[in-house]
Design an enzyme around this catalytic site. Structure first.
Site, PDB file in Angstrom:
ATOM      1  N   LYS A  75       6.787  -7.449   5.173  1.00 29.05           N
ATOM      2  CA  LYS A  75       5.681  -7.318   3.813  1.00 29.05           C
ATOM      3  C   LYS A  75       6.715  -7.388   2.796  1.00 29.05           C
ATOM      4  O   LYS A  75       7.586  -6.683   2.710  1.00 29.05           O
ATOM      5  CB  LYS A  75       4.932  -6.115   4.047  1.00 29.05           C
ATOM      6  CG  LYS A  75       3.950  -5.884   2.898  1.00 29.05           C
ATOM      7  CD  LYS A  75       2.930  -4.814   3.342  1.00 29.05           C
ATOM      8  CE  LYS A  75       1.810  -4.768   2.239  1.00 29.05           C
ATOM      9  NZ  LYS A  75       0.986  -3.499   2.439  1.00 29.05           N
ATOM     10  N   SER A 150      -4.070  -4.368   2.140  1.00 29.85           N
ATOM     11  CA  SER A 150      -2.921  -5.295   1.361  1.00 29.85           C
ATOM     12  C   SER A 150      -2.038  -5.914   1.850  1.00 29.85           C
ATOM     13  O   SER A 150      -1.365  -6.824   1.685  1.00 29.85           O
ATOM     14  CB  SER A 150      -2.114  -4.113   0.418  1.00 29.85           C
ATOM     15  OG  SER A 150      -1.462  -3.414   1.043  1.00 29.85           O
ATOM     16  N   SER A 174      -4.209  -0.251   5.006  1.00 30.46           N
ATOM     17  CA  SER A 174      -3.704  -1.496   4.490  1.00 30.46           C
ATOM     18  C   SER A 174      -2.928  -2.345   5.611  1.00 30.46           C
ATOM     19  O   SER A 174      -2.577  -3.447   5.473  1.00 30.46           O
ATOM     20  CB  SER A 174      -2.546  -1.581   3.301  1.00 30.46           C
ATOM     21  OG  SER A 174      -3.267  -1.344   2.299  1.00 30.46           O
TER      22      SER A 174
END
Lengths: 473, 100, 467
Positions: A75, A150, A174
């Protein structure tokens, strides 16, 4: 696609090479990245070097590690030395950190090969990856829908069979929510289990890094690789990494699983049906289901939407155009900071910074932030009580299956409600995971959430494995 | 239902956070932030006076490092990432006023 | 006037408060920086254990209560603050509720002495090179993250002299604890003064904070100026605004930096990246047991060795302790020598040349004092011997011989005194009638005649013998 465990075994045995697996990953990425917008940056050169190094070690007869040659997506809010780390924000466009997040070092030490940085909601604020400054990521199972957020990019990377593993971060859901929407296993560990050093902070007291994978076993292997005490993180638990993969097949016989009303009420019919079916499956595997109500959980959303933005407003103050990242010039430094931040942050980030600033400001602290911190205590006590009656808790991960783009962007509250089932565990600091079980509309996957007290990851994986097995995987 | 916070509140907070808002944004954010805060009323009206706020959820205290010097970053590498650097330092437009 | 002092001191740790960068003054800019002290995204603070130990020493030296504490974030935007917040302590500081006694006995309360991190340093280029009118500012983060303790006094000080005495005594205490080097000129210790005025008996007036005071002299001058400014303002019918003012040493005046009405809202909240601090009782006991003697204690110990101590000698003791020269005096006392002379030579001759102290051995000092006390050397000669010892070391006897400091014989002294008596009959008569001060007149003449070789005591003895 092979699981991570299988790849590592094959690489270590010589049946395949890390370089070959990496090439396969880049082929899969190139096939769909333009369509899905999963990766913001591909570190081809760096990854090839690491893969070559793994192959050399194997050739020398070394035991490389549990993730030998396994490609993994990272990420883009995790610092990786010398390659762009943007948090999907214009304000960090082009910034290259001079250091690695601790988890990156641990991955590479275990033989894994980080292939590139994945898209996210800007600064991890969102539940759909629609808040990225570099365009949304599409759900590989249905590109007209969101992958969740997210950590949408990391979820999509695994769901699209680009890499068997990825790392995300979870502050209010997330990891778990995108895992549910993309049909993956996603785990948020106990607060402090995984070092936050190098994770670009959103809400410091809630953030944790965790794994995405197709299988429960892969998730356990990845988590035990990155977990454990880090002297660079004062909030990391002073314990070595727990043994997790060895307990995945422990089963659930004799376990009490609490079905919590507040963790599925209001969800879509198909989601509720899946939760009930999952309970049946666990009963069949030897567990008992206890019906529980934890009304305090309903306060979670309000407390979270004050605590998280408050901490974020302070964590994001450093983005001021002085030392790194975007600068919009002006006559004096204050004007420069203001111009830089105004140009560099997206609307959702600005909204949360202002909400957080307001919650902390003189005159409002006690009513908002101070009160929210007490609600945290209330929640922790409520969970403690629940864990007197059950070993683990079960519920839905999200209220619905993956939704369409633009469906929830009009009113921020609508988007925030996506996190209603996942938020309470972040506030309590406890671990929770999402495991696929059943499908809903358009055959889209549904995620079942399992929650446990602090440091109960092994039990959570065992219960998840029971569900995975019952679901034919 | 009027919003719990006014446009002036939002403008003040934007200044504190070093953000410039357009008139439209000011109106929009006043509305949206108000909506979120209203939702928080269920929480702010509770009597939680007998509860202490939670620090670390697992009660960690006294975490230290030894007073040992470790290598610093290479200055050139750091300044290369800076928007403007001169004479080995980070350059910014002039600072008006001293630090608080 | 009513004055409260805020004093910041850097701590003498090897590394910074929250990271392993060197805590070192004078390095090339931005060479002692890392992700943590540069505030790079993703970095996290970890607390330096030694800084906590030094902070406790300071708290104990100031008679504070050591309590469990937390760290808070003080949020404000400024380029030398790398995270745009400072990690400090707010409502639960490590040290609180102490006091400091001035040498004259006045007790000044210490509200708190808390830990926090220092900021970077900015310089200004373009324009006149000063802050106002500069074109660009350049920031060096070497100092960012250096450990500080901020010591806040109660509003107990009532004059600029007291403020100066407070600052000097506090500096001596901080140096004695080993926590600080007290180098005002390097900025490792800084003063801010809060000044207000009131008519006696009335409640406290509005106060102004004066910053940029980096010497004891500036401190005193600035406070006097500011108090007068406020008095004049009030007498003209105006009101004092609460503000921060900057002291300009060159122009001798304070000027407004920032009006506090538009006060910064620091939005303090507990630092979530750090855990609570609760030093164990065992640790505290160890620190207390190892705490060295403070200046006040060392002064009274030294005073106790001087019989019938005079105020002038007490002043000399202050100088001796402040410069850490008491081992010289103690050696003389231990050898049964003349402590009064020793104190005087320390506070004057040695104090004037502290850089050269390495050349002077304690034994040489003891020997020199013994020679002066025994009359072998006059005071003037003794000072010259000491000066030589400081410059190039050596042995007092050889130096005295080389300089030709032979004792003038009793006969020579006797005839010289007789001569002087003859030449100055009026003074002699007045001396005989009881005006003892005139002994100085005769000693002075004897000194002139012998180019300082005469021993004053011997002259006086001769005068008395002839009375």
């Amino acid at each position: 696609m092979k699981s991570a465990v299988e790849i590592a075994k094959d690489v270590q045995s010589g049946a395949t090479t890390a370089s070959a697996e990496l090439a396969k990953a880049y082929d899969a990425i190139r096939a769909r990245n333009e369509e899905l917008n999963v990766f913001l940056h591909l570190d081809v050169e760096g990854a090839e070097k690491i893969a070559a190094d793994v192959d050399a070690r194997v050739a020398r007869g070394e035991n490389v590690g549990p993730l030998a040659g396994v490609p993994i997506a990272i990420k883009d809010n995790l610092c990786q030395i010398g390659i762009p780390t943007t948090c999907s924000s214009k304000i960090l466009d082009g910034w290259k950190p001079p250091y690695n997040a601790t988890v990156i070092d641990r991955l590479v030490a275990a033989g894994a090969v980080p292939v590139g940085k994945t898209n996210l909601d800007e600064f991890a604020m969102g539940s759909s990856t629609e808040n990225s400054a570099f365009g949304p990521t599409r759900n590989p199972l249905d590109p007209s829908r969101v992958p969740g957020g997210s950590s949408g990019g990391s979820a999509a990377a695994v769901a699209a069979d680009m890499t068997p593993l990825s790392l995300g971060s979870d502050t209010g859901g997330s990891i778990r929510q995108p895992a549910a929407l993309c049909g993956l296993v996603g785990m948020k560990p106990t607060y402090g289990l995984v070092s936050r050093y190098g994770l670009i902070a959103f809400a410091s007291s809630l953030d944790q890094i965790g794994p995405f994978s197709k299988t429960v076993l892969d998730s356990a292997v990845l988590l035990e690789t990155i977990a454990g005490y880090d002297p660079m993180d004062s909030t990391s638990l002073n314990e070595p990494a727990p043994s997790l993969s060895a307990h995945v097949n422990d089963g659930v016989a004799g376990k009490r699983i609490g079905l919590v009303k507040e963790l599925y009420e209001g969800a879509d019919e198909s989601v509720v049906a899946s939760v009930m079916a999952a309970c049946e499956a666990l009963k069949a595997a030897g567990a008992t289901i206890v019906e529980l109500s934890i009304p305090e959980l309903q306060l979670g959303l309000s407390a979270y939407y004050l605590i998280a933005p408050a901490e974020a407003s302070s964590n994001l103050a450093r983005f001021d155009g002085v030392r790194f990242g975007l600068r919009v010039d002006a006559d004096d430094v204050t004007a420069m900071m203001e111009a830089t931040r105004t140009a560099g942050f997206g609307a959702e980030v600005k909204r949360r910074i202002m909400l957080g600033t307001y919650a902390l400001s003189a005159g409002y602290f006690d009513a908002y932030y101070g009160q929210a911190l007490k609600v945290r205590t209330l929640l922790i006590n409520a969970f403690k009580k629940a864990y007197e009656q059950a070993d683990l808790l079960i519920g839905a991960t999200t209220p619905s299956v993956a939704f369409k783009f633009g469906e929830k962007t009009d009113n921020p509250m609508t988007m925030y409600l996506n996190d209603v089932f996942t938020i309470p565990t972040n506030l309590a600091g406890d671990p929770a995971l999402s495991v696929p079980f059943g499908t809903g509309e358009e055959n889209l996957p549904i995620g079942i959430q399992l929650l446990g007290p602090g440091r109960s990851e092994a039990q959570l994986f065992a219960a998840a494995r029971a569900l995975e097995s019952a679901d034919g995987r | 239902m009027s919003s719990p916070l006014s446009r002036e509140d939002v403008a003040h907070v934007a200044r504190l956070a070093r953000l410039t808002l357009t008139e439209d944004e000011l109106a929009l954010f006043t509305d949206q932030l108000g909506g979120i805060l209203e939702h928080a009323n269920d929480m702010s009206s509770l009597d939680l006076s007998d509860l202490a706020p939670t620090a670390h959820p697992f009660g960690l205290i006294n975490v230290f490092r030894d007073d040992v010097v470790k290598p610093s970053l290479d200055r050139d590498g750091v300044l290369n990432e800076a928007p403007d650097a001169r004479e080995g330092r980070f350059a910014v437009p002039r600072i008006l006023g001293e630090a608080p | 006037m009513v004055v409260g002092m805020e004093v910041h001191t850097e701590l003498l740790t090897k590394s910074k408060l929250f990271c392993g960068c060197a805590n070192h003054f004078g390095s090339e800019p931005n060479t002692n920086v890392c992700p943590v002290c540069l505030g790079l995204p993703g970095s996290l603070p970890v607390l330096n254990e030694d800084a906590v130990e030094l902070a406790m020493r300071i708290g104990m030296a100031l008679h504070c209560t050591i309590a469990p504490s937390t760290f808070h974030r003080k949020n404000y935007f400024y380029p030398d603050q790398s995270k745009d917040y400072q990690i400090s302590q707010y409502d639960l500081p490590i040290n609180s509720g102490g006091y400091l006694d001035l040498p004259d006995g006045t007790r000044i309360s210490i509200e708190r002495a808390h830990m926090e991190e220092d900021t970077g340093k900015s310089t200004h280029i373009g324009g006149s090179g000063r802050l106002a009118g500069a074109d660009r500012s350049l920031v060096d983060y070497n100092r960012c993250g250096v450990p500080l303790v901020e010591i806040v006094s109660g509003p107990d000080i009532r004059s600029s002299e007291q403020a100066r005495a407070y600052a000097a005594e506090l500096r001596g205490i901080l140096i004695a604890t080993g926590a600080s080097d007290g180098r005002l000129e390097e900025g490792s210790m800084r003063f801010d003064a809060n000044v207000s005025v009131r008519r006696t008996g009335e409640p406290f007036g509005t106060r102004c904070e004066i910053k940029n005071l980096n010497s004891l002299r500036s401190l005193q001058r600035a406070i006097d100026y500011e108090a007068l400014r406020q008095i004049e303002l009030i007498e003209e019918g105006g009101t004092v605004r609460q503000e921060t003012r900057h002291w300009d040493e060159g122009r001798g005046e304070t000027s407004t930096l920032r009006v506090k009405e538009d006060a910064e809202d620091y939005r303090y909240f507990r630092e979530p990246d750090l855990v609570d601090l609760a030093p164990s009782q065992e640790w505290q006991d160890r620190v207390r047991a190892a705490l060295p003697a403070m200046p006040a204690q060392r002064r009274s110990d030294l005073e106790a060795r001087i019989a019938n101590i005079t105020p002038a000698q007490k002043d000399a003791v202050v100088v001796v302790i402040d410069l850490g020269l008491e081992n010289f005096v103690n050696a003389v006392a231990d050898a049964g020598g003349d402590v009064a002379i020793a104190v005087s030579r320390c506070a004057n001759e040695l104090a004037a040349n502290v850089e050269a102290l390495g050349n002077l051995t304690v034994d040489a000092f003891v020997a020199t004092i013994a020679m002066e006390a025994g009359g072998e050397l006059s005071a003037t000669q003794s000072k010259q011997v000491l000066a030589e010892l400081l410059t190039s070391g050596g042995d007092p006897r050889s130096i005295a011989a080389a300089k030709g400091f032979e004792q003038l014989s009793a006969d020579t002294m006797g005839s010289m005194v007789a001569e002087l008596i003859e030449k100055h009959p009026d003074e002699w008569q007045r001396y005989k009638d009881g005006d003892d001060k005139l002994s100085g007149f005769f000693v002075g003449l004897a000194m002139k005649q012998t180019q300082g070789k005469a021993n004053g005591k011997v002259v006086i003895a001769e005068l008395q013998a002839r009375k």
